[in-house]
Design a protein around this motif. Structure first.
Motif, PDB file in Angstrom:
ATOM      1  N   LYS A 223       0.809  -1.196  -0.069  1.00 40.10           N
ATOM      2  CA  LYS A 223      -0.204  -0.104   0.006  1.00 40.10           C
ATOM      3  C   LYS A 223       0.994   1.312   0.020  1.00 40.10           C
ATOM      4  O   LYS A 223       0.285   2.363  -0.033  1.00 40.10           O
ATOM      5  N   TRP A 224       2.179   1.109   0.285  1.00 44.56           N
ATOM      6  CA  TRP A 224       2.993   2.467   0.296  1.00 44.56           C
ATOM      7  C   TRP A 224       3.820   2.698  -1.038  1.00 44.56           C
ATOM      8  O   TRP A 224       4.246   3.616  -1.185  1.00 44.56           O
ATOM      9  N   GLU A 225       3.410   1.661  -1.812  1.00 48.83           N
ATOM     10  CA  GLU A 225       4.153   1.633  -3.290  1.00 48.83           C
ATOM     11  C   GLU A 225       3.595   2.791  -4.120  1.00 48.83           C
ATOM     12  O   GLU A 225       2.307   2.397  -4.335  1.00 48.83           O
ATOM     13  N   THR A 226       4.051   3.665  -4.718  1.00 51.88           N
ATOM     14  CA  THR A 226       3.472   4.856  -5.404  1.00 51.88           C
ATOM     15  C   THR A 226       3.406   4.434  -6.726  1.00 51.88           C
ATOM     16  O   THR A 226       4.375   3.923  -7.531  1.00 51.88           O
ATOM     17  N   PRO A 227       2.218   4.251  -7.591  1.00 51.05           N
ATOM     18  CA  PRO A 227       2.208   3.999  -8.846  1.00 51.05           C
ATOM     19  C   PRO A 227       2.908   4.871  -9.709  1.00 51.05           C
ATOM     20  O   PRO A 227       3.204   6.057  -9.467  1.00 51.05           O
ATOM     21  N   VAL A 228       3.589   4.628 -10.953  1.00 53.56           N
ATOM     22  CA  VAL A 228       4.264   5.483 -11.776  1.00 53.56           C
ATOM     23  C   VAL A 228       3.253   6.069 -12.753  1.00 53.56           C
ATOM     24  O   VAL A 228       2.610   5.496 -13.435  1.00 53.56           O
ATOM     25  N   ASP A 229       3.328   7.435 -12.437  1.00 54.32           N
ATOM     26  CA  ASP A 229       2.210   8.456 -13.225  1.00 54.32           C
ATOM     27  C   ASP A 229       3.053   8.807 -14.262  1.00 54.32           C
ATOM     28  O   ASP A 229       3.990   9.738 -14.268  1.00 54.32           O
ATOM     29  N   GLU A 230       2.693   8.472 -15.635  1.00 54.11           N
ATOM     30  CA  GLU A 230       3.421   8.969 -16.842  1.00 54.11           C
ATOM     31  C   GLU A 230       2.352   9.922 -17.764  1.00 54.11           C
ATOM     32  O   GLU A 230       1.346  10.138 -17.354  1.00 54.11           O
ATOM     33  N   ASP A 231       2.822  10.245 -18.720  1.00 53.65           N
ATOM     34  CA  ASP A 231       2.026  11.362 -19.472  1.00 53.65           C
ATOM     35  C   ASP A 231       0.700  10.591 -19.996  1.00 53.65           C
ATOM     36  O   ASP A 231      -0.390  11.410 -19.948  1.00 53.65           O
ATOM     37  N   PHE A 232       0.823   9.384 -20.408  1.00 54.09           N
ATOM     38  CA  PHE A 232      -0.458   8.726 -20.900  1.00 54.09           C
ATOM     39  C   PHE A 232      -0.999   7.599 -20.327  1.00 54.09           C
ATOM     40  O   PHE A 232      -1.865   7.264 -20.250  1.00 54.09           O
ATOM     41  N   ASP A 253       3.229 -11.442  -8.618  1.00 47.95           N
ATOM     42  CA  ASP A 253       3.094  -9.905  -8.852  1.00 47.95           C
ATOM     43  C   ASP A 253       3.587  -9.350 -10.373  1.00 47.95           C
ATOM     44  O   ASP A 253       4.325 -10.188 -11.215  1.00 47.95           O
ATOM     45  N   PHE A 254       2.555  -8.434 -10.786  1.00 48.56           N
ATOM     46  CA  PHE A 254       2.502  -8.132 -12.076  1.00 48.56           C
ATOM     47  C   PHE A 254       2.591  -6.612 -12.162  1.00 48.56           C
ATOM     48  O   PHE A 254       2.242  -5.883 -11.204  1.00 48.56           O
ATOM     49  N   ALA A 255       2.731  -6.243 -13.239  1.00 48.66           N
ATOM     50  CA  ALA A 255       2.686  -4.555 -13.628  1.00 48.66           C
ATOM     51  C   ALA A 255       1.505  -4.481 -14.487  1.00 48.66           C
ATOM     52  O   ALA A 255       1.109  -4.945 -15.589  1.00 48.66           O
ATOM     53  N   LEU A 256       0.488  -3.458 -14.081  1.00 45.90           N
ATOM     54  CA  LEU A 256      -0.699  -3.059 -14.733  1.00 45.90           C
ATOM     55  C   LEU A 256      -0.394  -1.844 -15.267  1.00 45.90           C
ATOM     56  O   LEU A 256      -0.237  -0.955 -14.570  1.00 45.90           O
ATOM     57  N   LYS A 257      -0.699  -1.670 -16.582  1.00 47.20           N
ATOM     58  CA  LYS A 257      -0.602  -0.433 -17.217  1.00 47.20           C
ATOM     59  C   LYS A 257      -1.902   0.008 -17.653  1.00 47.20           C
ATOM     60  O   LYS A 257      -2.609  -0.825 -18.414  1.00 47.20           O
ATOM     61  N   THR A 258      -2.206   0.953 -17.130  1.00 41.42           N
ATOM     62  CA  THR A 258      -3.576   1.810 -17.496  1.00 41.42           C
ATOM     63  C   THR A 258      -3.707   2.953 -18.223  1.00 41.42           C
ATOM     64  O   THR A 258      -2.739   3.858 -17.778  1.00 41.42           O
ATOM     65  N   PHE A 259      -4.467   2.957 -19.271  1.00 38.71           N
ATOM     66  CA  PHE A 259      -4.328   4.169 -20.044  1.00 38.71           C
ATOM     67  C   PHE A 259      -5.365   5.176 -19.674  1.00 38.71           C
ATOM     68  O   PHE A 259      -6.285   5.040 -19.421  1.00 38.71           O
ATOM     69  N   LYS A 260      -4.704   6.337 -19.211  1.00 40.92           N
ATOM     70  CA  LYS A 260      -5.505   7.472 -18.697  1.00 40.92           C
ATOM     71  C   LYS A 260      -6.542   8.065 -19.803  1.00 40.92           C
ATOM     72  O   LYS A 260      -5.990   7.948 -21.021  1.00 40.92           O
ATOM     73  N   ARG A 261      -7.844   8.225 -19.343  1.00 38.45           N
ATOM     74  CA  ARG A 261      -8.864   8.549 -20.441  1.00 38.45           C
ATOM     75  C   ARG A 261      -8.482  10.121 -20.838  1.00 38.45           C
ATOM     76  O   ARG A 261      -7.970  10.934 -20.114  1.00 38.45           O
ATOM     77  N   ARG A 262      -8.613  10.339 -22.100  1.00 35.97           N
ATOM     78  CA  ARG A 262      -8.520  11.493 -22.632  1.00 35.97           C
ATOM     79  C   ARG A 262      -9.500  11.858 -23.654  1.00 35.97           C
ATOM     80  O   ARG A 262     -10.460  11.204 -23.807  1.00 35.97           O
ATOM     81  N   PRO A 371      17.652   3.944 -20.116  1.00 35.24           N
ATOM     82  CA  PRO A 371      17.670   3.220 -18.887  1.00 35.24           C
ATOM     83  C   PRO A 371      16.238   2.937 -18.297  1.00 35.24           C
ATOM     84  O   PRO A 371      15.962   1.658 -17.805  1.00 35.24           O
ATOM     85  N   ARG A 372      15.330   4.153 -18.278  1.00 35.48           N
ATOM     86  CA  ARG A 372      14.023   3.574 -17.777  1.00 35.48           C
ATOM     87  C   ARG A 372      13.075   2.623 -18.658  1.00 35.48           C
ATOM     88  O   ARG A 372      12.253   2.018 -18.089  1.00 35.48           O
ATOM     89  N   ASN A 373      13.551   2.230 -19.798  1.00 33.91           N
ATOM     90  CA  ASN A 373      12.818   1.137 -20.642  1.00 33.91           C
ATOM     91  C   ASN A 373      13.624  -0.176 -20.578  1.00 33.91           C
ATOM     92  O   ASN A 373      13.397  -0.866 -21.493  1.00 33.91           O
ATOM     93  N   ILE A 374      14.629  -0.209 -19.683  1.00 33.54           N
ATOM     94  CA  ILE A 374      15.506  -1.363 -19.562  1.00 33.54           C
ATOM     95  C   ILE A 374      15.158  -1.968 -18.327  1.00 33.54           C
ATOM     96  O   ILE A 374      15.478  -1.304 -17.232  1.00 33.54           O
ATOM     97  N   LEU A 375      14.244  -3.052 -17.937  1.00 32.87           N
ATOM     98  CA  LEU A 375      13.904  -3.441 -16.810  1.00 32.87           C
ATOM     99  C   LEU A 375      14.702  -4.627 -16.194  1.00 32.87           C
ATOM    100  O   LEU A 375      15.324  -5.401 -16.801  1.00 32.87           O
ATOM    101  N   CYS A 376      14.813  -4.480 -15.089  1.00 34.46           N
ATOM    102  CA  CYS A 376      15.468  -5.532 -14.157  1.00 34.46           C
ATOM    103  C   CYS A 376      14.926  -6.499 -13.457  1.00 34.46           C
ATOM    104  O   CYS A 376      13.878  -6.118 -12.609  1.00 34.46           O
ATOM    105  N   PHE A 377      15.014  -7.909 -13.720  1.00 34.56           N
ATOM    106  CA  PHE A 377      14.365  -8.998 -13.234  1.00 34.56           C
ATOM    107  C   PHE A 377      15.324  -9.548 -12.144  1.00 34.56           C
ATOM    108  O   PHE A 377      16.437 -10.334 -12.722  1.00 34.56           O
ATOM    109  N   GLU A 378      14.987  -9.676 -10.950  1.00 33.56           N
ATOM    110  CA  GLU A 378      15.868 -10.322  -9.917  1.00 33.56           C
ATOM    111  C   GLU A 378      15.880 -11.713 -10.021  1.00 33.56           C
ATOM    112  O   GLU A 378      14.565 -12.373 -10.335  1.00 33.56           O
TER     113      GLU A 378
END
Length: 595
Positions: A223-232, A253-262, A371-378
């Motif tokens: 609950k303390w992890e902040t979502p990554v808020d990008e432009d879209f 655990d997964f990453a959910l990418k939701t597209f902001k309404r425009r 670098p932000r688009n190269i992800l690191c998997f432990e």
């Protein structure tokens, strides 16, 4: 308990027993057995106590909808456990005594181990949700009518009963309040099952649109992890209940990418472009795959594997190569090779397309390597921590024409890592990505030799070196954090090409009643040529690393390749991604031979 049965009570009267449609459930059975408890049907307090325990257990095991809806959902395994055949039989036994009918109803509601619902869907939960919804309004007797229907016989797969899917005739006896309570109750129990998308077959037009009224089986991870808020988009870390997906990942655990309404529904087009881009991206173990794509409650979503090590920039900020046990120069070269492989297969896909698929893989420009688009998997190897790097985010990628070129205005602007041809050329090719990758590689070696502070300071040094003032209409200094700068080449004095006289008319106001008109004659000659060059700060920085005592011979060789083959102004003579891969693989093989 039910040996004494009144002669006029039979199975057919089960659904006609009068009950309070919105009962106050009791926490226990009768405190003392009275005469009514020994008669059939059992007294209402016994039925109410059974209802209470079932509804209580379902409530305890329910999970909240993470999107703030009023919905909850009960994970499949808990629903199957709480409403197993034995418990359903015991509950219905408070309403009727016919053992044959009890068995038929319990099998219809709760298929046992090795049994499937009559709909033959292995994921169907029988009629457990329907029963629980009827229990909620005290009308479980109607389940007999549902069982007796054969055309069609409903089950949980028939849900939800809503405006487009009205209640079956078997529930016609419910009044309006009971109908509303039933519809609400079914929402508290249902959830979706997320299936792995097959981008080779599924098209955007056939995108799965999930029922808006049912919750998604998402669980809160931190609950303390902040979502990554990008432009879209907004990217969240989520858990998915293990019984509600077949996404095939080792972690829940997964990453959910939701597209902001425009405005005007613009998010649909952005999602569509990224969906198609991922369709045409090869499957490779160094490319982050799309696991699911769907629309739910008017929002578009992707699900990706969760990178528990964050991105490459975060790794640089978090770890020091000098104090980290898992780091080695061989690890860095191996991970750089992996990224080069992923880029090479993107530029020149060689995958065989199966018959019946809806797309053909074609060369694609990633167009957003950073670098932000190269992800690191432990990963854990032999009890030791390490990381695997993968290329991600193909949202800005573009399909390249048959001549391996693309119009520059079709590519999204990349700030720090963009190549010089973006500024000067109308046409770009796949080597656009190689420049970007060379920038990232140089920063990667900087981190390995000098640490994160040097990477951060390197950006500041690049910014201090500005473009030639004559290359921009901007007044003052044109400051940008890039790896190149624009320079102007003025024509020589004897260059009279383009010699043209110009007449400028000026009016000078001398007073309120008079003005002087002036004609100024100017001559313009020759055109100033604009070109690009690698910034001196970048060259100097490379030399600093090369001369550092921590710089290995392998890194020096790698630096030379970056400078002479990747950070090359002329894209035509720049190395291809395949050549980068071959170079790094050669270095890795040499390392193995030495061992």
């Amino acid at each position: 308990m039910h040996d004494a049965v009144a002669a006029d009570h039979g199975p057919s009267q089960m659904s006609t027993i009068n009950r309070n449609p919105n009962p106050t459930l009791q926490p226990a059975e009768c405190i003392s057995l009275s005469m009514c408890c020994s008669l059939f049907p059992a007294c209402q307090c016994r039925t109410e106590a059974s209802r209470y325990r079932i509804l209580r257990d379902l409530q305890i095991e329910s999970e909240a909808d993470l999107f703030g809806s009023y919905c909850r959902f009960v994970p499949r395994r808990h629903l199957l456990r709480i409403l197993n055949k034995e418990r359903v039989t015991n509950h219905l036994a408070t309403l009727l005594e016919d053992q044959k009918l009890l068995h038929e109803l319990s099998t219809y509601i709760s298929p046992g181990q090795g049994e499937t619902c009559h709909c033959q869907d292995s994921l169907c939960t029988g009629s457990r949700i329907i029963l629980a919804s009827l229990i909620r309004i005290g009308k479980e007797g109607l389940v007999e009518n549902l069982h007796n229907e054969s055309n069609p016989r409903v089950c949980d797969k028939s849900l939800p009963f809503s405006g487009k899917n009205p209640l079956p005739d078997s529930l016609a006896s419910l009044d309006e309040k009971e109908r509303q309570l039933f519809k609400y109750a079914q929402l508290q129990l249902r959830s979706h099952y997320l299936r792995k998308v097959d981008l080779g077959i599924q098209t955007f037009e056939r995108l799965e649109e999930l029922d808006e009224e049912a919750a998604l089986p998402f669980l809160l991870v931190d609950k303390w992890e902040t979502p990554v808020d990008e432009d879209f988009t907004i990217i969240r870390r989520i858990g998915i209940d293990v019984d509600h997906h077949n996404l095939g990942e080792a972690s829940d655990d997964f990453a959910l990418k939701t597209f902001k309404r425009r405005p005007g529904g613009g998010e649909k087009n952005i999602f569509r472009e990224e969906f198609i881009a991922n369709q045409q991206t090869p499957q490779h173990d160094r490319i982050v795959p799309v696991l699911a794509a769907f629309k739910h409650r008017q929002e578009f979503h992707f699900i990706f594997p969760y990178a528990n090590g964050g991105d490459l920039k975060k790794l640089w900020e978090t770890y020091s190569s000098s104090t980290t046990a898992w780091y080695s120069p061989q690890w860095l070269l191996g991970e750089c090779l992996g990224i080069a492989e992923s880029l090479a297969v993107t530029h020149q896909p060689t995958a065989t397309i199966e018959p019946g698929t809806q797309h053909i893989l074609a060369p694609r420009l990633h167009a957003d390597i950073k670098p932000r688009n190269i992800l690191c998997f432990e990963r854990i190897e032999g009890g030791e921590q390490s990381f695997t790097l993968k290329l991600a985010d193909f949202g800005f990628s573009r399909r390249v024409n048959g001549d391996s070129t693309l119009e520059a205005n079709q590519v999204t602007h990349i700030k720090t890592y963009r190549p010089p041809e973006y500024e000067l050329e109308d046409i770009i090719n796949l080597n656009y990505d190689v420049w970007c990758l060379g920038c990232v590689y140089l920063e990667f070696i900087t981190w390995a030799v000098l640490g994160w502070s040097a990477v951060d300071n390197f950006g500041y040094i690049r910014t201090s070196e500005t473009n030639d003032r004559r290359t921009s209409s901007v007044r003052g200094y044109d400051i940008e954090d890039t790896f190149f700068r624009k320079v102007a080449h003025a024509p020589r004095l004897y260059d009279l090409s383009g010699l043209k006289p110009k007449i400028e008319k000026r009016t000078e106001i001398t007073s309120k009643k008079t003005a002087i008109n002036q004609h100024v004659f100017r001559f313009g000659r020759g055109k100033t040529r604009i070109s690009c060059e690698v910034k001196d700060s970048v060259k100097s920085h490379s030399n600093t690393i090369r001369n550092h005592e921590m710089c290995t011979p392998e890194f020096r060789k790698f630096l030379n390749f970056i400078e002479t083959r990747m950070l090359v102004i002329d894209a035509g003579t720049r190395a291809s991604s395949k050549e980068v891969e071959i170079f790094l693989r050669g270095m890795m093989n040499a390392q193995l031979n030495e061992v």
